[in-house]
Write an enzyme that holds these catalytic residues in place. Structure first.
Site, short mmCIF file in Angstrom:
data_model
loop_
_atom_site.label_atom_id
_atom_site.label_comp_id
_atom_site.label_asym_id
_atom_site.label_seq_id
_atom_site.Cartn_x
_atom_site.Cartn_y
_atom_site.Cartn_z
N THR A 29 0.71 -1.07 -0.14
CA THR A 29 0.03 0.08 -0.21
C THR A 29 1.06 1.23 0.03
O THR A 29 1.73 1.28 0.75
CB THR A 29 -0.83 -0.03 1.39
OG1 THR A 29 -1.50 -1.42 1.51
CG2 THR A 29 -2.09 1.23 1.11
N ASP A 139 9.49 -6.28 -15.14
CA ASP A 139 8.28 -5.95 -15.13
C ASP A 139 7.80 -4.73 -15.71
O ASP A 139 7.30 -3.85 -15.06
CB ASP A 139 8.12 -5.90 -13.45
CG ASP A 139 6.36 -5.85 -13.25
OD1 ASP A 139 5.61 -6.44 -14.01
OD2 ASP A 139 5.81 -5.69 -12.06
N1 LIG Z 1 6.52 7.21 -6.03
C1 LIG Z 1 5.09 7.01 -6.03
N2 LIG Z 1 4.65 8.24 -6.59
C2 LIG Z 1 3.30 8.05 -6.80
N3 LIG Z 1 2.68 7.09 -6.64
C3 LIG Z 1 3.10 5.88 -6.34
C4 LIG Z 1 4.68 5.78 -6.32
N4 LIG Z 1 5.01 4.61 -5.77
C5 LIG Z 1 3.82 3.72 -6.24
N5 LIG Z 1 2.77 4.52 -6.38
C6 LIG Z 1 1.32 4.21 -6.68
O1 LIG Z 1 0.96 3.13 -5.77
C7 LIG Z 1 0.39 2.12 -6.47
C8 LIG Z 1 1.29 0.94 -6.10
O2 LIG Z 1 2.40 0.66 -6.07
P1 LIG Z 1 3.39 -0.48 -6.42
O3 LIG Z 1 2.93 -0.86 -7.93
O4 LIG Z 1 4.52 -0.14 -6.36
O5 LIG Z 1 3.03 -1.57 -5.63
P2 LIG Z 1 3.06 -3.09 -5.74
O6 LIG Z 1 2.43 -3.83 -4.60
O7 LIG Z 1 4.56 -3.72 -5.98
O8 LIG Z 1 2.28 -3.41 -7.09
P3 LIG Z 1 2.40 -4.87 -7.78
O9 LIG Z 1 1.03 -5.20 -8.00
O10 LIG Z 1 2.89 -4.36 -9.39
O11 LIG Z 1 3.35 -5.78 -7.61
C9 LIG Z 1 0.56 2.22 -8.09
O12 LIG Z 1 -0.53 2.20 -8.47
C10 LIG Z 1 1.37 3.58 -8.03
O13 LIG Z 1 0.43 4.54 -8.98
#
Ligand SMILES: Nc1ncnc2c1ncn2[C@@H]1O[C@H](COP(=O)(O)OP(=O)(O)OP(=O)(O)O)[C@@H](O)[C@H]1O
Length: 388
Positions: A29, A139
């Protein structure tokens, strides 16, 4: 630590207050956090109790990020912290949303070749840096390309990336990751003709990608680990894979930016994989240097794919980029789209006291009261899609 490297942020979890929820992925999150002494930053938080090896993936992502200091087009680690329940880390905040959201806001949901050229160039530089560090990203997709305040892009989300073991032959390398399962083999996609050591395939999302404008506030294309439409043929067949998978994904990305759809999307995963393995991408209109570039990146045999032999330099030399001054990319002051500044919103939210992050996760554990909607509603603000 070199002279440009900033000391890591001292994150005191109990004192951190988030301004709003930025988004949720399969693993974490992400909150917008403002520490009074600093610019706002994004804080990615993973619950240690969550499924899918999240803690291991979180630690992996932190370790990769810590190696990526000071690259203009890559996220970097500002600091990290953990307590018994959660692990979190801070990365620079990108207020412009991601390239998928941005594309959907264009007429016909596509970018012009000039815009594609700008974004591709920055992404190629980011991948080049990762590959030089021995990191395969694995990815690449529009959702993982975020737009900074300056309008330049940043690659984010490194939990799927892998560091290569030393090359010991001309054959493609394999990754050894006990978490990854050879799921595709079970599905009859094993085509290991070259006798290479089998790479374990990344698991893929059962959820297909959708129009982000249709998402509810915090929903996004749920890439569990990797998105099937972006998978290279050698990942599907388990024939061993390495840096060239990122160049394949670059071809898919480029196609999607140009036509508003990915080249091999089928009705279901089986059909998508079949198309990736057997079909040629369909181009509309007259061939030009952009379609030529896409075709060369979408070469099914990785050893013949553009970028396989000499890495990014081979791609940078392609006709599509003729005349581009690679070393001056960071100096471009007017990138195609500039996010508006949302400082007023930040000040207003801060005035309201913000979200207590530890409490946020504690509340999620409380079973919903029958008289009330789930406690998630207490906190979830809609993702603000900055106007360009
Ligand atoms: N540095 C940032 N600035 C603004 N929004 C961000 C940033 N990093 C992530 N987000 C937002 O948060 C959300 C989730 O981030 P992220 O994709 O890194 O999570 P995850 O759990 O690794 O996702 P995934 O399902 O791709 O594995 C994304 O939709 C992105 O838009």
């Amino acid at each position: 630590m070199d002279s440009n490297t900033k000391p890591p942020l001292a994150l005191e979890l109990d004192n951190l207050r988030a301004i709003k929820l930025l988004g949720k992925g399969a693993m974490g999150t992400v909150f917008l956090v403002h520490d009074n002494s600093l610019h706002p930053f994004a804080l990615k938080v993973v619950e240690k109790s969550s499924l899918h090896h999240s803690l291991r993936r979180a630690r992996h992502e932190i370790s990769i990020l810590s190696r990526l200091q000071n690259h203009p087009f890559l996220s970097s680690l500002l600091g990290s912290s953990e307590n018994q329940e959660i692990i979190c880390w801070a990365i620079p905040y990108c207020p412009g949303g991601d390239l998928n959201v941005l594309r959907y806001r264009q007429a016909d949901h596509v970018f012009s070749p000039a815009v594609i050229r700008f974004y591709l160039a920055e992404i190629i530089c980011a991948l080049e840096h990762l590959h030089r560090q021995g990191i395969v990203y694995r990815d690449l997709k529009p959702e993982n390309i975020l737009v900074q305040q300056s309008g330049h892009v940043t690659l984010t989300d490194f939990d799927l990336s892998r560091t290569l073991t030393p090359r010991n032959s001309s054959a493609l390398q394999s990754f050894s990751d006990p978490e990854e399962e050879p799921q595709l083999k079970k599905k009859g996609f094993n085509n290991n003709k070259k006798g290479l050591k089998k790479a374990k395939s990344a698991r893929v999302s059962p959820v297909s990608r959708r129009n982000p404008i249709e998402f509810s506030s915090n929903e996004r294309s749920n890439s569990f680990v990797g998105t099937e439409e972006y998978m290279a043929p050698e990942i599907i067949t388990g024939a061993g894979h390495e840096y060239a998978v990122d160049w394949w994904a670059l071809g898919v990305l480029c196609y999607e930016m140009l036509y508003g759809r990915t080249p091999f999307k089928g009705k279901n995963r089986k059909e998508t994989f079949h198309k990736i393995l057997a079909m040629q991408p369909e181009f509309i209109g007259k061939p030009d240097s952009l379609t030529d570039l896409i075709g060369k990146l979408l070469e099914k045999d990785p050893t013949r794919r553009l970028g396989y032999r000499r890495g990014a330099s081979e791609i940078k030399e392609h006709e599509f980029f003729r005349g581009l001054k690679w070393e001056l990319l960071t100096e471009v002051l007017r990138p195609p789209f500039l996010p508006s500044r949302d400082e007023t919103e930040i000040t207003e939210e801060l005035g309201k006291g913000g979200i207590d992050i530890t409490e946020y996760f504690q509340k999620l554990k409380v079973p919903p009261s029958p008289l009330r909607s789930p406690s998630l509603d207490d906190y979830e603000h809609s993702i603000s899609l900055t106007e360009f």
